[in-house]
Design a protein around this motif. Structure first.
Motif, PDB file in Angstrom:
ATOM      1  N   VAL A 131      17.009  65.897 113.512  1.00  0.00           N
ATOM      2  CA  VAL A 131      16.106  66.053 114.644  1.00  0.00           C
ATOM      3  C   VAL A 131      14.739  66.508 114.158  1.00  0.00           C
ATOM      4  CG1 VAL A 131      17.940  66.528 116.305  1.00  0.00           C
ATOM      5  CG2 VAL A 131      16.891  68.427 115.049  1.00  0.00           C
ATOM      6  N   GLY A 132      13.758  66.358 115.020  1.00  0.00           N
ATOM      7  CA  GLY A 132      12.406  66.766 114.660  1.00  0.00           C
ATOM      8  C   GLY A 132      11.415  65.944 115.442  1.00  0.00           C
ATOM      9  N   PRO A 133      10.170  66.423 115.492  1.00  0.00           N
ATOM     10  CA  PRO A 133       9.163  65.688 116.251  1.00  0.00           C
ATOM     11  C   PRO A 133       8.838  64.346 115.612  1.00  0.00           C
ATOM     12  CG  PRO A 133       8.170  67.525 115.077  1.00  0.00           C
ATOM     13  CD  PRO A 133       9.645  67.657 114.893  1.00  0.00           C
ATOM     14  N   SER A 134       8.155  63.548 116.371  1.00  0.00           N
ATOM     15  CA  SER A 134       7.766  62.226 115.885  1.00  0.00           C
ATOM     16  C   SER A 134       6.868  62.351 114.664  1.00  0.00           C
ATOM     17  CB  SER A 134       7.051  61.480 117.007  1.00  0.00           C
ATOM     18  OG  SER A 134       6.633  60.243 116.537  1.00  0.00           O
ATOM     19  N   GLY A 135       7.092  61.539 113.667  1.00  0.00           N
ATOM     20  CA  GLY A 135       6.279  61.565 112.458  1.00  0.00           C
ATOM     21  C   GLY A 135       6.702  62.644 111.483  1.00  0.00           C
ATOM     22  N   THR A 189      31.558  59.012 107.714  1.00  0.00           N
ATOM     23  CA  THR A 189      30.344  59.827 107.770  1.00  0.00           C
ATOM     24  C   THR A 189      29.282  59.164 108.643  1.00  0.00           C
ATOM     25  OG1 THR A 189      30.855  60.349 105.469  1.00  0.00           O
ATOM     26  CG2 THR A 189      28.699  61.044 106.277  1.00  0.00           C
ATOM     27  N   ILE A 190      28.524  59.991 109.385  1.00  0.00           N
ATOM     28  CA  ILE A 190      27.409  59.468 110.169  1.00  0.00           C
ATOM     29  C   ILE A 190      26.178  60.333 109.926  1.00  0.00           C
ATOM     30  CG2 ILE A 190      26.494  59.088 112.505  1.00  0.00           C
ATOM     31  CD1 ILE A 190      29.253  58.439 113.456  1.00  0.00           C
ATOM     32  N   VAL A 191      25.053  59.687 109.674  1.00  0.00           N
ATOM     33  CA  VAL A 191      23.776  60.392 109.712  1.00  0.00           C
ATOM     34  C   VAL A 191      22.972  59.731 110.821  1.00  0.00           C
ATOM     35  CG1 VAL A 191      21.673  61.009 108.474  1.00  0.00           C
ATOM     36  CG2 VAL A 191      23.846  60.875 107.237  1.00  0.00           C
ATOM     37  N   MET A 192      22.656  60.541 111.860  1.00  0.00           N
ATOM     38  CA  MET A 192      22.043  59.981 113.054  1.00  0.00           C
ATOM     39  C   MET A 192      20.734  60.700 113.365  1.00  0.00           C
ATOM     40  SD  MET A 192      23.639  60.016 116.906  1.00  0.00           S
ATOM     41  CE  MET A 192      23.918  61.789 116.897  1.00  0.00           C
ATOM     42  N   VAL A 193      19.649  59.933 113.388  1.00  0.00           N
ATOM     43  CA  VAL A 193      18.370  60.490 113.834  1.00  0.00           C
ATOM     44  C   VAL A 193      18.383  60.444 115.351  1.00  0.00           C
ATOM     45  CG1 VAL A 193      15.893  60.017 113.984  1.00  0.00           C
ATOM     46  CG2 VAL A 193      17.083  59.791 111.783  1.00  0.00           C
ATOM     47  N   THR A 194      18.037  61.558 116.009  1.00  0.00           N
ATOM     48  CA  THR A 194      18.068  61.518 117.477  1.00  0.00           C
ATOM     49  C   THR A 194      17.094  62.501 118.114  1.00  0.00           C
ATOM     50  OG1 THR A 194      19.510  61.561 119.417  1.00  0.00           O
ATOM     51  CG2 THR A 194      19.988  63.156 117.688  1.00  0.00           C
ATOM     52  N   HIS A 195      16.605  62.085 119.271  1.00  0.00           N
ATOM     53  CA  HIS A 195      15.764  62.959 120.094  1.00  0.00           C
ATOM     54  C   HIS A 195      16.587  63.537 121.234  1.00  0.00           C
ATOM     55  CE1 HIS A 195      11.877  62.464 118.392  1.00  0.00           C
ATOM     56  NE2 HIS A 195      11.898  61.140 118.497  1.00  0.00           N
ATOM     57  N   ASP A 196      17.824  63.096 121.290  1.00  0.00           N
ATOM     58  CA  ASP A 196      18.677  63.381 122.439  1.00  0.00           C
ATOM     59  C   ASP A 196      19.482  64.652 122.152  1.00  0.00           C
ATOM     60  OD1 ASP A 196      20.771  63.465 124.225  1.00  0.00           O
ATOM     61  OD2 ASP A 196      21.252  61.324 124.062  1.00  0.00           O
TER      62      ASP A 196
END
Ligand SMILES: Nc1ncnc2c1ncn2[C@@H]1O[C@H](COP(=O)(O)OP(=O)(O)O)[C@@H](O)[C@H]1O
Ligand SMILES: [Mg+2]
Lengths: 230, 406
Positions: free
Chosen positions: A37-41, A193-200
């Motif tokens: 997680v993290g802000p855009s950019g 294994t899962i690496v998931m980028v998410t804003h949710d």
């Protein structure tokens, strides 16, 4: 599964340098469900690309199952990706002129599976995601939720042990979102294994570990490590 | 699913994207195939004309044109037959045979035919012996033909069709062309009536596809007598032993016979030779256009296709497509349009050549598989070379563009 060592990735643009990702050390173990997680950019996609063998870091090494990914030749790296990694994209990235069935066949074809087996396995995968009656539809003839399910079937086609997902629920309605996340839950339950980028935040909460990024840096990485209640 | 289906599906979905460069290749190949076909057959025809008359020199009346000679319509203008003897006695180097001719219009079975009087070779032998000249034994300088000099003539009268001379022909005999035999239903041994006199049909000539098919050949002196023409001929064909002889003979014959017109057959066909040379150069020019315009068009089509499909290429790479597979994918697109353009162009070019060849150049064009294969090959080499750079640039695309949002 992953060991990252002294990684830096810097983008230079008109004398201006952007540190897209920097980490002294990062480990991701087999069977982990990691939410980034993290802000855009902040470098989330950069991290995911480096894990997927698609973006070489400026310094440091990415160890994937005991091999230094970027010391392998391109074809070997491509082969690792083809055999072990499944990708899930925010915008699904289905090939627009192929039917659902053909889209699922693509990774099988790339893997050298015979034509008839390609078909059988693709049909089975589409049935598994509940689209057994939509095999001949083009992406444009499917709803976004259905498109993401076709994409999931494609991700699972070569039976990967790792999923790299970039905002997989970003474009989905609640039902489809739930379908994706429960499929991810099943995937992890099988020891994968899962690496998931998410804003949710809801999605991130289902992960077993959270990596927070800010300006390319990991912030309090270990602090956010949680163990999912059984 | 394989690479072919992947490429086909895209092209089937949006064929218009590839249309311009396919058309460019198609038109280039059309022009190339059409021009080359017409040129080849036109050259062949010239070659055949030259061959059918040997390395010939024609002695014609001063005011006669070559068209007159070809249309076998020379009744108005004549030369004295004594010229034949003059040439014979001069014993010019390189002369192998002489064939004086007198052509008149006649009717057989109520149809117009050309009655052509010829002199059998046996009469030359007789004349030569009488004049104590060794017949046609004078080699010209630097003759490349081994057996220059007297020939053993084929006795069969049918050889007239190919050899243009005949060994024996009696005063009351005639040889008829294939067309004449067909419409008059005459067979060897029967008689044909000409100017009120019956001549015996000695032979029917095999079909040659020339004016000879509608001729009746008879002894020169018979024709002279029947038409009250006197001792005259319309033309004397002089057969040199080889091509070189013809050129050298012209000035000598012109000097010998100042009242006659002496021309070589190569002069007869020189206009067509010139046109053929022009068309040969034209086809090189078209090939150049095909390389430059076709190549540029293919290169730009494939590069814009690569740009358009960046994200898709990235996705395929994420799914495990190797760079070489990506290159092959774009090359296959180029080949598809190249093959469609080349095959379509060959078919169209052939049709154009068959129609226009008959119309403009008066030649019958048939497909030349080797030439067609060569044109298709050339088009494919051009498309491959043109597509190579953009196809390889596709393989170097950053796979990370699959993560880009649209
Ligand atoms: N190809 C690139 N060229 C230049 N800068 C880039 C490129 N890709 C990403 N960046 C920069 O790197 C930083 C991290 O990008 P990214 O990993 O895409 O962030 P996130 O996915 O977290 O939004 C951003 O500042 C972005 O502008
Ligand atoms: Mg991103």
């Amino acid at each position: 599964m992953f060991h990252l060592q002294d990684i830096t990735k810097v983008y230079r643009r008109r004398q201006e340098e952007v540190v897209a990702f920097k980490a002294a050390s990062l480990d991701i173990g087999l069977g982990e469900y990691v939410a980034v997680v993290g802000p855009s950019g902040s470098g989330k996609t950069t991290l995911l690309s480096m894990l997927g063998g698609m973006l070489s870091p400026d310094t440091g090494k990415v160890w994937f199952e005991g091999e230094s990914l970027y010391d392998l030749p391109v074809t070997a790296r491509t082969q690792r990706r083809r055999e072990r990694i499944g990708f899930v994209f925010q915008t699904f990235n289905l090939v627009p002129y192929l039917t659902a069935l053909e889209n699922v066949q693509v990774p099988l074809f790339l893997h050298g599976v015979s034509k008839s087996e390609q078909r059988d396995r693709a049909v089975a995968l589409l049935e598994q995601v509940g689209l057994g009656n939509r095999v001949e539809h083009k992406p444009s003839e499917l709803s976004t939720g259905q498109q993401q399910r076709v994409a999931l079937a494609r991700t699972l086609a070569n039976n990967p042990r790792l999923i790299l997902a970039d905002e997989p629920t970003g474009n989905l309605d609640p039902d489809s979102r739930e379908a994706v996340l429960s499929m991810f839950d099943n995937f992890v339950r099988e020891g994968r294994t899962i690496v998931m980028v998410t804003h949710d935040p809801g999605a991130a909460a289902r992960a077993s570990r959270r990596l927070c990024l800010n300006d390319g840096m990991l912030v309090m990485p270990e602090e956010s490590r949680t163990t999912k209640a059984a | 699913m394989n690479l072919k289906t992947l490429v086909w599906r895209e092209l089937a979905e949006r064929p218009s994207a590839m249309l311009t460069s396919t058309l460019t290749i198609l038109l280039g190949v059309t022009a190339l195939v059409a021009i080359r076909h017409v040129t080849v057959f036109s050259e062949r025809e010239v070659g055949q004309q030259l061959q059918s008359l040997g390395a010939n020199v024609l002695v014609l009346p001063k005011d006669a044109t070559l068209q007159d000679y070809y249309s076998a319509d020379l009744t108005e203008r004549t030369l004295p037959e004594s010229h034949v003897a003059s040439i014979l006695l001069e014993n010019l180097p390189g002369v192998e045979r002489l064939s004086p001719k007198l052509c008149v219009s006649a009717k057989v079975a109520n149809r117009d035919v050309t009655l052509t009087g010829i002199l059998p070779q046996s009469e030359f032998q007789a004349k030569a012996a009488w004049q104590s000249v060794s017949l046609f034994s004078n080699k010209h300088e630097g003759c490349k033909k081994a057996a220059c000099g007297p020939k053993t003539y084929d006795a069969a009268p049918e050889s007239l069709a190919s050899e243009r001379t005949i060994d024996q022909l009696k005063d009351n005999e005639a040889i008829i062309g294939a067309d004449v035999a067909e419409f008059s239903a005459l067979k060897p041994g029967q008689t044909v009536e000409l100017f009120g006199e019956k001549l015996q049909v000695l032979a029917v000539l095999p079909r040659t596809g020339t004016v000879d098919d509608s001729r009746v050949f008879a002894h020169l002196h018979t024709v002279q007598r029947l038409t009250n023409a006197g001792e005259v001929v319309n033309a004397i064909e002089v057969m040199g032993c080889c091509e070189d002889a013809a050129g050298g003979l012209v000035p000598k014959l012109a000097e010998l016979l100042p009242d006659a017109k002496v021309v070589t057959i190569s002069q007869v066909v020189s206009t067509q030779v010139g046109i053929n040379r022009l068309m040969s150069q034209m086809s090189l020019f078209v090939l150049g256009i095909l390389v430059i315009v076709g190549g540029a068009s293919v290169a730009s089509t494939i590069s814009s296709n690569v740009r358009e499909r960046r994200r898709e290429v990235g996705t395929l790479m994420a799914l495990g497509a190797t760079p070489s597979l990506v290159t092959r994918m774009f090359l296959l697109k180029a080949w598809t349009l190249g093959i469609v353009g080349a095959v379509g162009g060959s078919v169209l070019g052939l049709i154009v050549a068959m129609v226009l060849g008959a119309h403009w150049a008066g030649v019958t064009v048939k497909p030349l598989p080797g030439l067609i294969a060569l044109s298709i090959g050339a088009a494919l080499v051009i498309t491959t070379l043109a597509a190579l750079w953009p196809a390889r640039s596709a393989a170097k695309l950053d796979p990370c563009c699959c993560f880009q949002e649209v």
